[in-house]
Write an enzyme that holds these catalytic residues in place. Structure first.
Site, short mmCIF file in Angstrom:
data_model
loop_
_atom_site.label_atom_id
_atom_site.label_comp_id
_atom_site.label_asym_id
_atom_site.label_seq_id
_atom_site.Cartn_x
_atom_site.Cartn_y
_atom_site.Cartn_z
CE LYS A 10 -3.86 -2.27 2.43
NZ LYS A 10 -4.82 -2.16 3.56
CE1 TYR A 50 -9.13 -3.50 0.20
CE2 TYR A 50 -8.48 -1.47 -0.88
CZ TYR A 50 -8.18 -2.54 -0.05
OH TYR A 50 -6.92 -2.64 0.51
CG ASN A 113 -3.66 -2.49 7.06
OD1 ASN A 113 -3.49 -2.07 5.92
ND2 ASN A 113 -4.75 -3.14 7.42
CG HIS A 116 -4.98 -6.48 -0.42
ND1 HIS A 116 -6.22 -6.56 0.17
CD2 HIS A 116 -4.99 -7.37 -1.45
CE1 HIS A 116 -6.95 -7.45 -0.49
NE2 HIS A 116 -6.24 -7.95 -1.48
CD GLU A 127 -8.45 -9.59 -3.72
OE1 GLU A 127 -7.25 -9.82 -3.41
OE2 GLU A 127 -9.35 -9.41 -2.89
P1 IDP Z 1 -7.67 -6.98 5.24
O1 IDP Z 1 -6.84 -5.92 4.56
O2 IDP Z 1 -6.94 -7.53 6.45
O3 IDP Z 1 -8.18 -8.05 4.31
P2 IDP Z 1 -10.38 -5.91 5.22
O4 IDP Z 1 -11.40 -6.20 6.27
O5 IDP Z 1 -10.56 -6.57 3.89
O6 IDP Z 1 -8.95 -6.23 5.85
O7 IDP Z 1 -10.36 -4.33 5.03
C1 IDP Z 1 -9.63 -3.75 3.96
C2 IDP Z 1 -8.81 -2.60 4.50
O8 IDP Z 1 -9.71 -1.56 4.92
C3 IDP Z 1 -7.98 -2.93 5.75
O9 IDP Z 1 -6.71 -3.46 5.41
C4 IDP Z 1 -7.90 -1.62 6.45
O10 IDP Z 1 -6.82 -0.83 5.93
C5 IDP Z 1 -9.20 -0.95 6.10
N1 IDP Z 1 -10.20 -1.14 7.15
C6 IDP Z 1 -10.85 -2.26 7.47
N2 IDP Z 1 -11.71 -2.09 8.48
C7 IDP Z 1 -11.62 -0.78 8.80
C8 IDP Z 1 -12.29 0.04 9.77
O11 IDP Z 1 -13.14 -0.41 10.56
N3 IDP Z 1 -11.91 1.34 9.79
C9 IDP Z 1 -10.97 1.87 8.95
N4 IDP Z 1 -10.34 1.13 8.02
C10 IDP Z 1 -10.65 -0.17 7.95
MG MG Z 2 -9.57 -7.99 2.84
#
Ligand code: IDP
Ligand code: MG
Length: 151
Positions: A10, A50, A113, A116, A127
């Site tokens: 990212k 997404y 974070n 992905h 994807e």
């Molecule tokens: P993942 O990246 O671990 O698969 P996902 O649930 O698919 O997690 O969410 C995609 C991305 O969206 C996450 O990596 C994170 O950066 C962001 N995200 C997920 N949940 C939240 C939230 O509750 N608040 C803000 N950002 C979130």
């Molecule tokens: Mg995800």
């Protein structure tokens, strides 16, 4: 069984200069890069990638962040690649990620974070097809002996 998954480094990874270290962790695990590109996501691509999150409250922040600066997209091959990469990544929330994982060692914030990884083989197939044309994915054997110059 060896299969493939999608990894995105990212914008925060590139902004912080962590791409090499994160790629090294995947290589250390034995994963093989079979596709790789530096690119900048646009909003259409963010919505496609997404799709499951488009209606969620955090999508606006997520998509503006993901389109803010370049990313590296990688197709990674390995044994149960999607699950193995997710294990290396840690939890979605770095605060809940264990030391030893990418997010647990290098990140602090849910919205920053670093990486992905597809959440299942089915997601991986969907994807990878978004980010790579078939001809951009290369299969090759890794054989260090091949690089030794013959006398
Ligand atoms: P993942 O990246 O671990 O698969 P996902 O649930 O698919 O997690 O969410 C995609 C991305 O969206 C996450 O990596 C994170 O950066 C962001 N995200 C997920 N949940 C939240 C939230 O509750 N608040 C803000 N950002 C979130
Ligand atoms: Mg995800």
């Amino acid at each position: 069984m060896a299969d493939r998954t999608l990894v995105l480094l990212k914008p925060d990874t590139l902004q912080r200069g962590l791409a090499g270290r994160i790629i090294s962790r995947l290589e250390d695990r034995g994963m093989q890069i079979v596709g790789m590109k530096l690119m900048q996501m646009d909003m259409d691509l963010a919505k496609q990638h997404y799709a499951e999150h488009v209606e969620k409250g955090f999508f606006k922040g997520l998509s503006s962040f993901m389109t803010s600066s370049p990313i590296i997209a990688m197709a990674i091959e390995g044994n149960n690649a999607a699950a193995a990469v997710r294990a290396c990544m840690g939890e979605t929330d770095p605060q809940k990620s264990l030391p030893g994982t990418i997010r647990g060692d290098m990140a602090q914030d849910l919205g920053r974070n670093l990486i992905h990884g597809s959440d299942s083989p089915e997601s991986a197939a969907r994807e990878i097809a978004i980010f790579f044309k078939p001809e951009e994915l290369l299969s090759y054997e890794r054989d260090t002996q091949r690089w030794i110059t013959e006398a």
